[in-house]
Design a protein around this motif. Structure first.
Motif, PDB file in Angstrom:
ATOM      1  N   THR A  60       0.676  -1.277  -0.361  1.00 38.27           N
ATOM      2  CA  THR A  60      -0.063   0.137   0.185  1.00 38.27           C
ATOM      3  C   THR A  60       0.975   1.566  -0.312  1.00 38.27           C
ATOM      4  OG1 THR A  60      -0.196  -0.510   2.345  1.00 38.27           O
ATOM      5  CG2 THR A  60      -1.928  -1.129   1.425  1.00 38.27           C
ATOM      6  N   GLY A  61       1.796   1.205   1.321  1.00 39.17           N
ATOM      7  CA  GLY A  61       2.588   2.467   1.235  1.00 39.17           C
ATOM      8  C   GLY A  61       3.187   2.717  -0.258  1.00 39.17           C
ATOM      9  N   ASN A  62       3.710   1.275  -1.145  1.00 37.42           N
ATOM     10  CA  ASN A  62       5.270   1.764  -1.495  1.00 37.42           C
ATOM     11  C   ASN A  62       4.019   2.364  -3.131  1.00 37.42           C
ATOM     12  OD1 ASN A  62       6.480   0.116  -0.490  1.00 37.42           O
ATOM     13  ND2 ASN A  62       6.450  -1.682  -1.262  1.00 37.42           N
ATOM     14  N   MET A  63       2.444   1.822  -3.252  1.00 36.09           N
ATOM     15  CA  MET A  63       1.456   2.162  -4.602  1.00 36.09           C
ATOM     16  C   MET A  63       1.036   3.526  -4.457  1.00 36.09           C
ATOM     17  SD  MET A  63      -0.344  -1.160  -4.836  1.00 36.09           S
ATOM     18  CE  MET A  63      -0.937  -1.912  -3.621  1.00 36.09           C
ATOM     19  N   GLU A  64       1.252   3.839  -2.775  1.00 33.39           N
ATOM     20  CA  GLU A  64       1.281   5.589  -2.644  1.00 33.39           C
ATOM     21  C   GLU A  64       2.527   6.110  -3.403  1.00 33.39           C
ATOM     22  OE1 GLU A  64      -1.691   5.095   0.601  1.00 33.39           O
ATOM     23  OE2 GLU A  64       0.142   4.939   0.872  1.00 33.39           O
ATOM     24  N   VAL A  65       3.596   5.514  -3.183  1.00 31.89           N
ATOM     25  CA  VAL A  65       4.920   7.247  -3.424  1.00 31.89           C
ATOM     26  C   VAL A  65       5.060   6.710  -4.902  1.00 31.89           C
ATOM     27  CG1 VAL A  65       7.154   6.502  -3.816  1.00 31.89           C
ATOM     28  CG2 VAL A  65       6.280   5.955  -1.510  1.00 31.89           C
ATOM     29  N   ALA A  99       2.286   6.382  -7.148  1.00 33.38           N
ATOM     30  CA  ALA A  99       1.117   7.298  -7.255  1.00 33.38           C
ATOM     31  C   ALA A  99       1.491   7.993  -7.612  1.00 33.38           C
ATOM     32  CB  ALA A  99       0.154   6.730  -6.853  1.00 33.38           C
ATOM     33  N   GLN A 100       2.314   8.873  -6.473  1.00 36.88           N
ATOM     34  CA  GLN A 100       2.908  10.224  -6.056  1.00 36.88           C
ATOM     35  C   GLN A 100       3.293  10.722  -6.778  1.00 36.88           C
ATOM     36  OE1 GLN A 100       1.453  10.034  -1.416  1.00 36.88           O
ATOM     37  NE2 GLN A 100       0.996  12.460  -1.870  1.00 36.88           N
ATOM     38  N   PHE A 101       4.872   9.887  -6.497  1.00 36.53           N
ATOM     39  CA  PHE A 101       6.125  10.160  -6.766  1.00 36.53           C
ATOM     40  C   PHE A 101       6.742  10.186  -8.039  1.00 36.53           C
ATOM     41  CE2 PHE A 101       6.055  10.679  -2.796  1.00 36.53           C
ATOM     42  CZ  PHE A 101       5.930  12.634  -2.267  1.00 36.53           C
ATOM     43  N   ALA A 102       6.583   8.214  -8.617  1.00 40.12           N
ATOM     44  CA  ALA A 102       6.958   7.993  -9.355  1.00 40.12           C
ATOM     45  C   ALA A 102       6.773   8.909 -11.415  1.00 40.12           C
ATOM     46  CB  ALA A 102       6.477   6.943  -9.882  1.00 40.12           C
ATOM     47  N   ASP A 103       7.732   8.484 -12.037  1.00 40.88           N
ATOM     48  CA  ASP A 103       6.967   9.339 -13.167  1.00 40.88           C
ATOM     49  C   ASP A 103       5.836   7.887 -13.840  1.00 40.88           C
ATOM     50  OD1 ASP A 103       9.267   6.916 -14.118  1.00 40.88           O
ATOM     51  OD2 ASP A 103      10.607   8.631 -14.774  1.00 40.88           O
ATOM     52  N   GLU A 104       6.201   8.210 -15.478  1.00 40.13           N
ATOM     53  CA  GLU A 104       5.098   7.559 -15.990  1.00 40.13           C
ATOM     54  C   GLU A 104       5.536   6.670 -16.661  1.00 40.13           C
ATOM     55  OE1 GLU A 104       1.862   7.795 -17.108  1.00 40.13           O
ATOM     56  OE2 GLU A 104       1.556   9.544 -15.716  1.00 40.13           O
ATOM     57  N   ALA A 105       6.546   5.774 -16.718  1.00 35.33           N
ATOM     58  CA  ALA A 105       7.180   5.304 -17.232  1.00 35.33           C
ATOM     59  C   ALA A 105       7.779   3.732 -16.119  1.00 35.33           C
ATOM     60  CB  ALA A 105       9.082   5.314 -18.040  1.00 35.33           C
ATOM     61  N   GLN A 106       8.162   4.576 -14.807  1.00 32.78           N
ATOM     62  CA  GLN A 106       8.157   3.820 -13.852  1.00 32.78           C
ATOM     63  C   GLN A 106       6.535   3.439 -13.412  1.00 32.78           C
ATOM     64  OE1 GLN A 106       9.745   7.117 -11.307  1.00 32.78           O
ATOM     65  NE2 GLN A 106      11.465   6.178 -11.731  1.00 32.78           N
ATOM     66  N   ARG A 107       5.161   4.400 -13.900  1.00 33.74           N
ATOM     67  CA  ARG A 107       4.642   4.165 -13.115  1.00 33.74           C
ATOM     68  C   ARG A 107       3.539   2.505 -13.643  1.00 33.74           C
ATOM     69  NH1 ARG A 107       3.439   9.643 -11.595  1.00 33.74           N
ATOM     70  NH2 ARG A 107       3.027  10.138 -13.787  1.00 33.74           N
ATOM     71  N   GLN A 136       5.427   0.428 -14.897  1.00 31.58           N
ATOM     72  CA  GLN A 136       6.724  -0.776 -14.888  1.00 31.58           C
ATOM     73  C   GLN A 136       6.184  -1.409 -13.675  1.00 31.58           C
ATOM     74  OE1 GLN A 136      10.737  -0.125 -15.724  1.00 31.58           O
ATOM     75  NE2 GLN A 136      10.956  -2.968 -15.069  1.00 31.58           N
ATOM     76  N   TRP A 137       6.284  -0.793 -13.187  1.00 31.06           N
ATOM     77  CA  TRP A 137       6.192  -0.839 -11.179  1.00 31.06           C
ATOM     78  C   TRP A 137       4.218  -0.953 -10.408  1.00 31.06           C
ATOM     79  CZ3 TRP A 137       9.539  -4.527 -11.541  1.00 31.06           C
ATOM     80  CH2 TRP A 137      10.307  -4.404 -11.396  1.00 31.06           C
ATOM     81  N   LEU A 138       3.939   0.535 -10.712  1.00 33.69           N
ATOM     82  CA  LEU A 138       2.401   0.740 -10.276  1.00 33.69           C
ATOM     83  C   LEU A 138       1.280  -0.239 -11.295  1.00 33.69           C
ATOM     84  CD1 LEU A 138       1.041   2.044  -8.207  1.00 33.69           C
ATOM     85  CD2 LEU A 138       0.670   3.998  -9.608  1.00 33.69           C
TER      86      LEU A 138
END
Length: 404
Positions: free
Chosen positions: A104-109, A111-119, A121-123
């Motif tokens: 949950t906390g990692n998904m919040e991070v 969603a809030q701070f990652a760039d589009e490529a990171q979201r 690949q991982w979100l």
């Protein structure tokens, strides 16, 4: 604040209560039986996948995430009574709803701070429940209650970062479905601002130099259901600079943003754990006879049950107030209340579970009841996400400032 649940919360509560009765509670024993037959105790029992599929089918999915683009779009106040219900079966229900820490906390991070490529690949796979994740901050070599102490190095080498350090009690890391670590380390260890020395990077589990060494026990438990709490070594693990989350020096601020919602989520679930303990206490009291009368007719038992009920009702109101403040004035405006519930809730729930164990006698410390497991989880939360004493120190200083 309005103490009544709105229509959407009431609808979700009714669905979730039915889901718990029809699917989660019956699956508790099944999960233990299946885990005993697995090739590895860290593999996920098949019944967990069945629960996740059913929860998703019923729309009980990603309820924790207030961002409507990625989650259910619930406020903290709407989510609070739902998280409480999942706390009654803390090993199964949060995972079934894709609402389990540390994901949950990692998904919040992300969603809030990652760039589009990171979201992408991982979100996205985390939101779909296809993979699990871990948050690597705590270290054995330093007092991690002060996050500025961390010693893991994240050094720039051309287009890569090289990570070197040792972490422990990294929740979920023993689970083979854990595919990504969010690692906090120092990119500027000599920087003048100690809160700008840290950064966060995404490190895939299969990165050369990453070794998940062992599972750390918690009161003798390996905590298979939560994917363990591992010691992880990063030995010159190399990832692209594009794996940086946010900006260099932003790790401490991201950690604080991550921990605020995490603390209230833990407290919400703790209230559910206390409710489960009270239910078990009452059932035991009316089914056992000692010294010629039912335990339910013993005065000391009356005191335990009454005190537990008063405590839970008080804690629930404080948690709901905190959730309401987070929704209306933000996490900073709710700082005092977040710290208050983090101090008060685990220690009070530990006391309630302890009385329930006492009432069950030998059964209370056995595997035949969930109480010993609940106790270990609740007691651990007096340390996790910042030990009580850190929050007491900060809270007291804020109070004293009014008079200085």
């Amino acid at each position: 604040m309005d103490f009544a649940f709105d229509a959407r919360t009431e609808e979700l509560r009714a669905k979730l209560l039915a889901f718990m009765d029809d699917h989660v509670y019956p699956a508790e024993a099944v999960a233990e039986e299946q885990r005993a037959a697995l090739a590895s105790p860290w593999d996920t029992p098949a019944v967990v996948g069945e629960l996740k599929a059913e929860a998703r089918r019923q729309g009980l999915w990603n309820l924790f995430l207030p961002d409507a683009e990625y989650g259910a779009g619930l406020t903290n106040l709407q989510y609070a009574p739902l998280a409480e219900i999942t706390g009654r079966s803390p090993h199964l229900a949060p995972t079934a709803l894709n609402c389990a820490a540390p994901d949950t906390g990692n998904m919040e991070v992300l969603a809030q701070f990652a760039d589009e490529a990171q979201r992408k690949q991982w979100l996205e796979p985390l939101l779909a429940g296809e993979i699990r994740s871990a948050f690597a901050m705590t270290e054995p070599e330093v007092a991690s209650s002060d996050a500025t102490n961390i010693t893991t190095h994240i050094e720039r080498d051309g287009d890569d970062y090289v990570i070197t350090g040792r972490k422990w009690y990294i929740s979920g890391a023993m689970n083979p479905d854990c595919k990504i670590f969010i690692v906090m380390g120092k990119t500027d260890p000599d920087g003048a601002d100690i809160r700008r020395q840290q950064s966060m990077v995404l490190v895939p589990r299969d990165t050369p130099g990453v070794t998940v060494k062992r599972a750390m026990k918690v009161f003798g438990y390996e905590d298979h259901a939560h994917g363990g709490h591992a010691e992880v070594v990063f030995d010159h693990a190399r990832v692209p600079v594009s794996n940086l989350i946010g900006e260099e020096g932003g790790g401490f601020a991201i950690a604080q943003a991550r921990l605020g919602p995490g603390r209230i989520h833990h407290c919400m679930r703790l209230i559910g754990m206390a409710e489960r303990a009270i239910e078990l206490m009452c059932r035991r009291a009316v089914s056992r006879t000692a010294f010629g009368k039912e335990l339910a007719r013993q005065g000391v038992v009356h005191n335990w049950i009454a005190d537990a009920r008063v405590t839970v009702e008080s804690l629930r109101l404080l948690v709901l107030k905190t959730a309401w403040l987070m929704d209306t004035v933000g996490n900073r405006g709710a700082h005092t209340e977040i710290q208050s519930i983090k101090i008060a809730t685990p220690r009070a729930v530990v006391g309630i579970i302890d009385r329930a164990i006492q009432l069950h006698g030998a059964g209370g410390v056995s595997q035949d009841f969930p109480l010993a497991d609940l106790y270990a989880g609740a007691r651990t939360l007096m340390i996790a996400d910042g030990p009580d004493e850190v929050h007491q120190r900060s809270l007291a200083r804020r109070e004293l400032m009014k008079y200085m």
